[in-house]
Design a protein around this motif. Structure first.
Motif, PDB file in Angstrom:
ATOM      1  N   GLY A 136      68.181  57.209  27.103  1.00 57.18           N
ATOM      2  CA  GLY A 136      67.463  58.341  27.681  1.00 57.18           C
ATOM      3  C   GLY A 136      67.778  59.673  27.049  1.00 57.18           C
ATOM      4  O   GLY A 136      67.234  60.700  27.457  1.00 57.18           O
ATOM      5  N   ALA A 137      68.652  59.675  26.030  1.00 57.83           N
ATOM      6  CA  ALA A 137      69.025  60.943  25.384  1.00 57.83           C
ATOM      7  C   ALA A 137      67.921  61.487  24.489  1.00 57.83           C
ATOM      8  O   ALA A 137      67.941  62.659  24.116  1.00 57.83           O
ATOM      9  CB  ALA A 137      70.305  60.767  24.572  1.00 57.83           C
ATOM     10  N   GLY A 138      66.954  60.613  24.107  1.00 59.74           N
ATOM     11  CA  GLY A 138      65.861  61.039  23.232  1.00 59.74           C
ATOM     12  C   GLY A 138      65.971  60.516  21.818  1.00 59.74           C
ATOM     13  O   GLY A 138      65.245  60.958  20.928  1.00 59.74           O
ATOM     14  N   LYS A 139      66.846  59.533  21.596  1.00 64.52           N
ATOM     15  CA  LYS A 139      67.105  59.042  20.237  1.00 64.52           C
ATOM     16  C   LYS A 139      65.861  58.416  19.601  1.00 64.52           C
ATOM     17  O   LYS A 139      65.510  58.737  18.469  1.00 64.52           O
ATOM     18  CB  LYS A 139      68.243  58.009  20.248  1.00 64.52           C
ATOM     19  N   SER A 140      65.204  57.505  20.328  1.00 60.84           N
ATOM     20  CA  SER A 140      64.038  56.828  19.755  1.00 60.84           C
ATOM     21  C   SER A 140      62.906  57.811  19.490  1.00 60.84           C
ATOM     22  O   SER A 140      62.201  57.715  18.476  1.00 60.84           O
ATOM     23  CB  SER A 140      63.569  55.706  20.686  1.00 60.84           C
ATOM     24  N   THR A 141      62.718  58.754  20.401  1.00 61.61           N
ATOM     25  CA  THR A 141      61.691  59.779  20.183  1.00 61.61           C
ATOM     26  C   THR A 141      62.008  60.570  18.925  1.00 61.61           C
ATOM     27  O   THR A 141      61.122  60.854  18.104  1.00 61.61           O
ATOM     28  CB  THR A 141      61.614  60.723  21.392  1.00 61.61           C
ATOM     29  N   LEU A 142      63.274  60.917  18.740  1.00 58.37           N
ATOM     30  CA  LEU A 142      63.679  61.698  17.574  1.00 58.37           C
ATOM     31  C   LEU A 142      63.354  60.985  16.280  1.00 58.37           C
ATOM     32  O   LEU A 142      62.737  61.560  15.369  1.00 58.37           O
ATOM     33  CB  LEU A 142      65.180  61.990  17.657  1.00 58.37           C
ATOM     34  N   ILE A 143      63.744  59.715  16.171  1.00 57.23           N
ATOM     35  CA  ILE A 143      63.553  59.014  14.900  1.00 57.23           C
ATOM     36  C   ILE A 143      62.068  58.756  14.632  1.00 57.23           C
ATOM     37  O   ILE A 143      61.626  58.753  13.485  1.00 57.23           O
ATOM     38  CB  ILE A 143      64.378  57.708  14.871  1.00 57.23           C
ATOM     39  N   ARG A 144      61.285  58.572  15.698  1.00 60.06           N
ATOM     40  CA  ARG A 144      59.845  58.347  15.522  1.00 60.06           C
ATOM     41  C   ARG A 144      59.100  59.628  15.160  1.00 60.06           C
ATOM     42  O   ARG A 144      57.963  59.564  14.691  1.00 60.06           O
ATOM     43  CB  ARG A 144      59.272  57.718  16.783  1.00 60.06           C
ATOM     44  N   CYS A 145      59.741  60.765  15.354  1.00 61.12           N
ATOM     45  CA  CYS A 145      59.136  62.018  14.912  1.00 61.12           C
ATOM     46  C   CYS A 145      59.224  62.180  13.393  1.00 61.12           C
ATOM     47  O   CYS A 145      58.457  62.943  12.805  1.00 61.12           O
ATOM     48  CB  CYS A 145      59.815  63.211  15.591  1.00 61.12           C
ATOM     49  N   VAL A 146      60.151  61.471  12.750  1.00 64.15           N
ATOM     50  CA  VAL A 146      60.322  61.611  11.303  1.00 64.15           C
ATOM     51  C   VAL A 146      59.099  61.096  10.557  1.00 64.15           C
ATOM     52  O   VAL A 146      58.613  61.723   9.610  1.00 64.15           O
ATOM     53  CB  VAL A 146      61.602  60.892  10.839  1.00 64.15           C
ATOM     54  N   ASN A 147      58.600  59.913  10.958  1.00 69.38           N
ATOM     55  CA  ASN A 147      57.405  59.371  10.304  1.00 69.38           C
ATOM     56  C   ASN A 147      56.133  59.606  11.112  1.00 69.38           C
ATOM     57  O   ASN A 147      55.082  59.032  10.828  1.00 69.38           O
ATOM     58  CB  ASN A 147      57.574  57.879  10.006  1.00 69.38           C
ATOM     59  N   LEU A 148      56.237  60.461  12.130  1.00 71.68           N
ATOM     60  CA  LEU A 148      55.109  60.887  12.970  1.00 71.68           C
ATOM     61  C   LEU A 148      54.476  59.747  13.760  1.00 71.68           C
ATOM     62  O   LEU A 148      53.297  59.826  14.117  1.00 71.68           O
ATOM     63  CB  LEU A 148      54.041  61.619  12.151  1.00 71.68           C
ATOM     64  N   LEU A 149      55.253  58.681  14.044  1.00 74.36           N
ATOM     65  CA  LEU A 149      54.795  57.746  15.066  1.00 74.36           C
ATOM     66  C   LEU A 149      54.723  58.480  16.407  1.00 74.36           C
ATOM     67  O   LEU A 149      53.962  58.094  17.295  1.00 74.36           O
ATOM     68  CB  LEU A 149      55.735  56.545  15.159  1.00 74.36           C
TER      69      LEU A 149
END
Length: 332
Positions: free
Chosen positions: A41-54
């Motif tokens: 819930g810290a936002g890790k998956s959201t963060l990494i998916r922002c790199v390739n704009l998923l």
């Protein structure tokens, strides 16, 4: 190689907004392995998916290899994504495709000639140690083998960047070490930049050069793993090391308990022995740990010093000069 500037991501859930990321800035140098550590819930998956704009950030800037990702049109974005591989926690393999077919898939989509695809698949099967599994299906593979296929598929288009979304959290410890060893070997041999997210401290210690700690959608700390672990007061140091438990209060009359942090060359030198000889004090080791992090020795010791008050003060000053950061024990 990867730069996020003031990234925020807000989701709409019913009548309210949910903020997943708040003003996150992050830099990953070329050839570096950077781990983002955080709880669920810290936002890790959201963060990494922002790199390739998923996931497209609500606000901020995303650059990969100097390219402004948010400024790209659909066609240019598809091309840019060929330079960004991604591996997932649950593998995401096509069950109806063979191992070779899964690895070849991004190359088929990219329009590679058939003979080049075959050569590249054979090369990758050899790299991941599954040359004998080319015609097997995912259901016939172990978890570790599936993840190796996922890594090979991500590497197929020869990306400059590899993103890892909790790639080892579904694996047992032995398989995790094997997969991390493969990633480390790929990083060294290919110079690949790797950004990985994890909630496992062991993953950071095993493979990462640098780390960022993500809490409640914010990066609270970033730096070299060894430096953060060796420095008392950092968030990573706090998360990694539990408080010492030895006894309550000094066990020797007039004793002074201190905690020492060691890293690099200092961890291999007889600093405590030299201190004891020079200042006429005794050093009693009560607890401690010493391990290798990214190939560098890092550790923490709880010691009790005994001697005259003047000698103890001089000894503590010497330890500070040596960079061992002596800190009074809570039980001192």
């Amino acid at each position: 190689m990867i730069e996020l500037r003031d990234i925020s991501k807000v989701y709409r859930q019913g009548e309210r907004d949910v903020t997943a990321l708040q003003g996150v800035s992050l830099r990953v140098a070329p050839g570096e392995v950077l781990g983002v550590l955080g709880h669920s819930g810290a936002g890790k998956s959201t963060l990494i998916r922002c790199v390739n704009l998923l996931e497209r950030p609500t606000r901020g800037e995303v650059r990969v290899d100097g390219q402004d990702m948010l400024a790209l049109g659909p066609r240019e974005l598809r091309q840019a994504r060929q330079g960004i591989g991604m591996i997932f926690q649950h593998f995401n393999l096509f069950s109806s495709q063979t191992v070779a077919g899964n690895i070849a898939y991004p190359l088929v989509i990219a329009g590679w000639p058939r003979d080049r695809i075959r050569e590249r698949v054979e090369e990758l099967l050899s790299l991941i140690g599954l040359a004998d599994k080319a015609h097997a299906y995912p259901a016939q593979l172990s978890g570790g083998q599936k993840q190796r296929v996922g890594i090979a598929r991500a590497l197929a288009p020869r990306p400059r960047v590899l993103l890892s979304d909790e790639a080892t959290s579904a694996l047992d410890p032995e398989t995790t070490r094997s997969v991390l060893g493969l990633l480390r070997d790929i990083n060294r041999r290919l110079g690949l930049t790797i950004l990985l997210i994890t909630h496992q401290m062991a993953v950071l210690k095993e493979i990462c050069h640098a780390a960022a700690v993500l809490e409640h959608g914010r990066v609270v700390e970033q730096g070299r793993v060894v430096d953060l672990l060796a420095r008392p007061g950092t968030r990573l140091h706090e998360l990694c090391y539990a408080p010492f438990t030895a006894g309550a209060g000094p066990s020797h009359p007039g004793g002074r308990r201190v905690t020492l942090s060691l890293a690099g060359e200092r961890a291999a030198q007889p600093v405590i022995t030299l201190m004891a000889r020079r200042f006429g004090v005794d050093a009693h080791l009560l607890e401690g740990t010493l391990e290798r992090v990214a190939g560098v020795p890092v550790g923490r010791l709880l010691i009790e010093l005994t001697g005259s008050p003047e000698a103890l003060e001089r000894a503590l000053g010497y330890l500070r000069e040596q960079g061992l950061s002596p800190e009074p024990s809570p039980d001192a």
